[in-house]
Design a protein around this motif. Structure first.
Motif, PDB file in Angstrom:
ATOM      1  N   TYR A   1      31.165  37.246  36.797  1.00 48.62           N
ATOM      2  CA  TYR A   1      31.567  38.067  37.880  1.00 48.62           C
ATOM      3  C   TYR A   1      30.847  39.444  38.022  1.00 48.62           C
ATOM      4  O   TYR A   1      30.292  39.737  37.187  1.00 48.62           O
ATOM      5  CB  TYR A   1      33.308  38.472  37.898  1.00 48.62           C
ATOM      6  CG  TYR A   1      34.208  37.299  37.589  1.00 48.62           C
ATOM      7  CD1 TYR A   1      34.312  36.556  38.558  1.00 48.62           C
ATOM      8  CD2 TYR A   1      34.868  37.082  36.556  1.00 48.62           C
ATOM      9  CE1 TYR A   1      35.171  35.386  38.712  1.00 48.62           C
ATOM     10  CE2 TYR A   1      35.602  36.110  36.361  1.00 48.62           C
ATOM     11  CZ  TYR A   1      35.807  35.190  37.459  1.00 48.62           C
ATOM     12  OH  TYR A   1      36.757  34.114  37.212  1.00 48.62           O
ATOM     13  N   HIS A   2      30.853  39.762  39.163  1.00 51.02           N
ATOM     14  CA  HIS A   2      30.267  41.487  39.383  1.00 51.02           C
ATOM     15  C   HIS A   2      31.257  42.317  39.158  1.00 51.02           C
ATOM     16  O   HIS A   2      30.992  43.448  38.567  1.00 51.02           O
ATOM     17  CB  HIS A   2      29.519  41.562  40.670  1.00 51.02           C
ATOM     18  CG  HIS A   2      28.520  40.316  40.799  1.00 51.02           C
ATOM     19  ND1 HIS A   2      28.321  39.240  41.564  1.00 51.02           N
ATOM     20  CD2 HIS A   2      27.079  40.488  40.254  1.00 51.02           C
ATOM     21  CE1 HIS A   2      27.340  38.646  41.411  1.00 51.02           C
ATOM     22  NE2 HIS A   2      26.567  39.472  40.589  1.00 51.02           N
ATOM     23  N   PHE A   3      32.660  42.093  39.990  1.00 50.65           N
ATOM     24  CA  PHE A   3      33.507  43.118  39.892  1.00 50.65           C
ATOM     25  C   PHE A   3      34.972  42.661  39.559  1.00 50.65           C
ATOM     26  O   PHE A   3      35.113  41.570  40.303  1.00 50.65           O
ATOM     27  CB  PHE A   3      33.397  43.627  41.324  1.00 50.65           C
ATOM     28  CG  PHE A   3      34.171  44.950  41.567  1.00 50.65           C
ATOM     29  CD1 PHE A   3      34.425  45.920  40.591  1.00 50.65           C
ATOM     30  CD2 PHE A   3      34.545  45.389  43.068  1.00 50.65           C
ATOM     31  CE1 PHE A   3      35.192  47.101  40.846  1.00 50.65           C
ATOM     32  CE2 PHE A   3      35.315  46.514  43.258  1.00 50.65           C
ATOM     33  CZ  PHE A   3      35.784  47.320  42.122  1.00 50.65           C
ATOM     34  N   ILE A   4      35.642  43.185  38.878  1.00 50.27           N
ATOM     35  CA  ILE A   4      36.842  42.607  38.508  1.00 50.27           C
ATOM     36  C   ILE A   4      38.285  43.841  38.893  1.00 50.27           C
ATOM     37  O   ILE A   4      37.988  44.907  38.527  1.00 50.27           O
ATOM     38  CB  ILE A   4      36.993  42.111  37.212  1.00 50.27           C
ATOM     39  CG1 ILE A   4      36.147  41.021  37.085  1.00 50.27           C
ATOM     40  CG2 ILE A   4      38.484  41.766  36.731  1.00 50.27           C
ATOM     41  CD1 ILE A   4      35.756  40.680  35.548  1.00 50.27           C
ATOM     42  N   GLU A   5      39.191  43.475  39.731  1.00 51.30           N
ATOM     43  CA  GLU A   5      40.296  44.177  39.545  1.00 51.30           C
ATOM     44  C   GLU A   5      41.514  43.853  38.913  1.00 51.30           C
ATOM     45  O   GLU A   5      41.834  42.662  38.706  1.00 51.30           O
ATOM     46  CB  GLU A   5      40.704  44.274  41.128  1.00 51.30           C
ATOM     47  CG  GLU A   5      42.214  45.052  41.386  1.00 51.30           C
ATOM     48  CD  GLU A   5      42.811  44.391  42.524  1.00 51.30           C
ATOM     49  OE1 GLU A   5      42.467  44.625  43.678  1.00 51.30           O
ATOM     50  OE2 GLU A   5      44.026  43.858  42.451  1.00 51.30           O
ATOM     51  N   ILE A   6      41.794  44.850  37.888  1.00 51.02           N
ATOM     52  CA  ILE A   6      42.933  44.666  37.140  1.00 51.02           C
ATOM     53  C   ILE A   6      44.103  45.577  37.418  1.00 51.02           C
ATOM     54  O   ILE A   6      43.878  46.699  37.632  1.00 51.02           O
ATOM     55  CB  ILE A   6      42.531  44.919  35.682  1.00 51.02           C
ATOM     56  CG1 ILE A   6      41.340  44.036  35.150  1.00 51.02           C
ATOM     57  CG2 ILE A   6      43.969  44.732  34.703  1.00 51.02           C
ATOM     58  CD1 ILE A   6      41.511  42.859  34.727  1.00 51.02           C
ATOM     59  N   MET A   7      45.337  44.863  37.423  1.00 47.72           N
ATOM     60  CA  MET A   7      46.382  45.624  37.802  1.00 47.72           C
ATOM     61  C   MET A   7      47.532  45.368  36.505  1.00 47.72           C
ATOM     62  O   MET A   7      47.649  44.187  36.395  1.00 47.72           O
ATOM     63  CB  MET A   7      47.220  45.547  39.322  1.00 47.72           C
ATOM     64  CG  MET A   7      46.263  46.073  40.105  1.00 47.72           C
ATOM     65  SD  MET A   7      47.130  46.345  41.755  1.00 47.72           S
ATOM     66  CE  MET A   7      45.949  46.752  43.043  1.00 47.72           C
ATOM     67  N   THR A   8      47.839  46.275  36.163  1.00 47.39           N
ATOM     68  CA  THR A   8      48.760  46.214  34.855  1.00 47.39           C
ATOM     69  C   THR A   8      50.060  45.348  35.215  1.00 47.39           C
ATOM     70  O   THR A   8      50.201  44.397  34.434  1.00 47.39           O
ATOM     71  CB  THR A   8      49.303  47.657  34.220  1.00 47.39           C
ATOM     72  OG1 THR A   8      48.112  48.559  34.179  1.00 47.39           O
ATOM     73  CG2 THR A   8      50.243  47.310  32.703  1.00 47.39           C
ATOM     74  N   CYS A   9      50.786  45.667  36.302  1.00 47.97           N
ATOM     75  CA  CYS A   9      51.952  45.071  36.470  1.00 47.97           C
ATOM     76  C   CYS A   9      52.204  43.932  37.482  1.00 47.97           C
ATOM     77  O   CYS A   9      51.156  43.729  38.345  1.00 47.97           O
ATOM     78  CB  CYS A   9      52.804  45.999  37.048  1.00 47.97           C
ATOM     79  SG  CYS A   9      53.426  47.433  35.996  1.00 47.97           S
TER      80      CYS A   9
END
Lengths: 167, 593
Positions: B509-517
């Motif tokens: 991937y180039h870009f990854i969004e992570i959200m904790t919840c």
């Protein structure tokens, strides 16, 4: 053995955790599982430290505080209780000056209670490390403990002599 | 469909349904305590037992499935007596401090005791008091109140896969304990607060900072301003019994003004700012990697808005530090801008400005206390209140929240776009970033219906999308024909999955969004209880509605931001930005293990 060697010996699957924990405890000279070994084991087996501590703390055979070289486990189940387990505790307390959960100052003995040892036929009973002792009374207990203390004295004497010969 | 009878009522039910769900459909309530749908269904608390004709013992309805011809009774004497005994046993080992408990009137045990008419507890209490754990900035543990339902353990071990909380010892001595320590601060905890969000009683709660905020407001020397995270407007209504998914931005603004804040602003402003900084950072990294063939550039780049994820990364995957965007979270960007640019504008000393954040999050309490979050020269954000705390705060002030009129937020830090709204939910930060980055590179709008990137919406744990870039502007020509691959994960268990796949070279991937919840911030650890998937969906829908109704829907169109860059910051990733809006991370792999 290192933690890794112990894990390799039993296999790194989760179901081997108890045997591995016994392996770790048994090789510790103070008979307990320390914080560092839990951390190392967590990395080795990929199990969170909370789960390892949770599992180990479920079982009374594991300790997280240093214990004596000899762990005395006096049976507290009903048959032993009826045949005088209470007085067995008292005799040990008298002889070694330790209460349940305590360790002697010389680091030799720790006194613990245990659930049924499965030898109700010879109640009251106790275990000292892996050795089982039945049909106990005050006299017999003193004898057993004297013997261990004597052995240890001799051992210490031998070590001393050996050390002296090195000079 | 199969036929069953429940309390002599004939009902049809789908095969494979649990008795609990079948009862719910038939408008019969069966009480539960340990049960959390789709999360934890162990059938261990036995509150939900029912009588089934021909079955010798009472059966837990949460894990017993219906079968043809089954005759079920949910409220016979035997059932009622069993439930009463369970409640009495739980209460016999529970401190009776309901009046002073954080969960007063919001406690599942208290509620059931009332519903079942418990007038006395026949069992003598041994009630050993266990020490209160206030060792972390976000979470307070009170093991004395714990009923050992293990919901927190399940979310911590199986959903978040952080593995902090686990039962310890056996029988009556059992407690839920952190790591191998006694205090949470001595264990690895990311402060996500999912445990506090599912606790049925007052055993795990957020640290209460309401009094500190009252004190600041009461102090005439302080200029107290407030920022509200995008996820609050879609959830705060639930604290006042409004339907989940009711948008209350206008009423929230009015209430905050009535509470006495000197400025009511929006974290959304800083979310737009984040997009400009983070979007530029991504494009810069891509340029370095493609044009300059610089091998040292870390890709994929990960988002950095979620402080629980940052804590997780620092503890479990510190090797990813170069990959994580250096952008501070919107909360901290807001604080840094408020105490510099805004302070200057209103002619106040930064020491006299108090920044209060309203966040759906307990990890934000931890984040604002990080030592490095002081780039303005003082603590950038002073206090963080969760959505739940704001609900209480408003109630304490006697404000009739449901019936107050709508008001607008203050300028300039209250001006924002729809792209900032969607920071609240999983996939939102990515969509907002794509809206801006695509337009910077091609000069054209993101070519999707209503600007939504559909593949990364919804509640699937890991989502992916690919976007081919064509017709680039001259300066971005190197991206012509490049397919940009992005991924989105929410819930740290899913983040772990994505990271492991990247590590083993299975995904690129180039870009990854992570959200904790789970669900993103709308499902945060500080949101009104209980957040279920239905409620997550309702809140997300509300957020998209808010976004679609906006005049501006792309961060780079935010007029207040244009002024901020002209008057103060210069340009994205410029010197001032670098100093105020970016941060660094620390390797904590060996801490507290």
């Amino acid at each position: 053995m290192t933690i890794k060697e112990i894990v390799d010996k039993y296999g790194s699957k989760r179901e081997n955790l108890l045997q591995i924990l016994h392996g770790i405890q048994n090789q510790n000279p103070r008979n307990y599982i320390n914080k560092e070994s839990i951390s190392a084991l967590s990395k080795e087996m990929n199990i969170p430290v909370s789960q390892i501590k949770g599992t180990a703390s479920f079982y009374s055979m594991f300790s997280f505080i240093p214990r004596g070289k000899y762990v005395i486990r006096v049976c507290e189940s009903p048959p032993c209780h009826l045949l005088g387990a209470e007085s067995i505790f008292k005799a040990i307390e008298y002889k070694l000056g330790i209460m349940i959960g305590e360790t002697t100052k010389d680091g030799l003995f720790t006194l613990e209670g245990t659930s049924c040892l499965g030898i109700c036929g010879v109640a009251p009973a106790m275990m000292i490390n892996e050795d089982v002792h039945g049909n106990l009374n005050e006299e017999k207990i003193f004898q057993i403990l004297d013997q261990i203390q004597e052995q240890e004295k001799e051992r210490i004497q031998l070590c001393r002599e050996e050390a002296l010969t090195r000079f | 469909m199969i036929n069953i009878t429940m309390n002599n009522m004939k009902i049809e039910s789908e095969e494979g349904t649990t008795i609990l769900d079948a009862a719910k459909k038939a408008r019969i309530k069966i009480p539960t305590l340990c049960y959390l749908k789709n999360v934890q269904e162990p059938g261990s608390c036995r509150m939900c037992v029912v009588e089934i004709e021909g079955v010798r013992t009472l059966q837990p309805s949460c894990i017993t499935h219906v079968s043809e011809g089954m005759k079920i009774y949910t409220n016979t004497k035997e059932v009622r007596d069993a439930r009463k005994i369970i409640l009495e046993l739980l209460l016999s080992d529970h401190p009776w401090e309901c009046n002073t408990c954080d969960r007063n009137q919001d406690c599942e045990l208290q509620k059931l005791a009332e519903e079942y008419g418990i007038k006395e507890v026949r069992f003598k209490s041994i009630n050993e008091e266990l020490p209160l754990d206030e060792s972390t900035p976000g979470i307070v543990r009170d093991p004395s109140k714990c009923i050992l339902c293990r919901r927190c353990v399940t979310v911590c071990q199986e959903i978040q896969e952080v593995g902090t909380l686990s039962p310890r010892a056996r029988g009556f001595d059992t407690i839920i304990a952190p790591g191998q320590a006694d205090l949470l601060s001595e264990a690895v905890c990311v402060q996500c607060g999912q445990c506090a969000a599912v606790c049925p009683v007052g055993a795990i709660i957020e640290k209460d900072d309401i009094d500190k905020v009252w004190e600041a407001i009461d102090n005439p020397d302080k200029f107290v301003i407030v920022q509200t995270a995008p996820a609050i407007r879609a959830a705060l209504g639930e604290c006042f019994d409004l339907e989940p998914g009711t948008l209350v931005k206008g009423r929230m603004t009015t209430a905050l003004r009535m509470l006495g804040f000197d400025g009511v602003f929006d974290t959304n402003f800083a979310a737009d700012l984040t997009i400009l900084e983070e979007g530029t950072e991504l494009l810069t990294r891509l340029k370095k990697a493609i044009v300059d063939e610089d091998k040292s550039v870390a890709l994929p780049m990960f988002t950095s808005c979620s402080p629980g994820w940052i804590n997780y990364m620092e503890h479990f995957y510190p090797e990813l530090i170069p990959n994580v965007s250096t952008c501070k979270s919107p909360q901290q960007m807001f604080g840094a801008v408020a105490k510099t640019y805004f302070a200057e504008k209103v002619g106040k000393k930064k020491e006299d400005i108090v920044v209060v954040s309203i966040m759906p999050c307990t990890a934000k309490k931890f984040e604002c206390n990080r030592e490095e979050m002081t780039d303005s020269g003082v603590k950038d954000v002073d206090y963080v209140l969760t959505t739940r705390e704001l609900g209480k705060f408003i109630k304490q002030a006697g404000i009739d929240f449901v019936n107050i009129p709508d008001e607008e937020m203050d300028a300039p830090l209250g001006i924002s776009t729809g792209a900032a709204d969607i920071f609240a939910n999983t996939g939102g930060v990515m969509e907002a970033a794509l809206r801006t980055a695509y337009e910077i590179v091609t000069g054209r709008e993101l070519p999707f219906d209503k600007l939504h990137v559909v593949p990364i919406q919804g509640l699937d744990g890991v989502k992916e999308a690919s976007l081919k870039i064509e017709g680039t502007k001259e300066e971005w020509e190197f991206l012509e024909g490049v397919t940009v691959n992005v991924a989105v994960a929410h819930g740290l268990g899913n983040a772990k999955k994505i990271i492991e796949e990247i590590k083993f070279g299975k995904k690129h991937y180039h870009f990854i969004e992570i959200m904790t919840c789970p669900g993103g911030c709308i499902g945060g650890g500080g949101q009104p209880r209980m957040t279920t998937d239905e409620i997550r969906k309702a809140r997300i829908q509300a957020i998209y509605k808010e976004d679609e109704g906006r005049e501006y829907r792309k961060s780079h169109d935010n007029p207040a931001l244009k002024v901020l860059y002209e008057e103060f910051l210069g340009k994205p990733l410029g010197e001032r930005s670098h100093h105020l809006l970016h941060t660094k991370y620390f390797n904590k792999k060996d801490e507290n293990v």
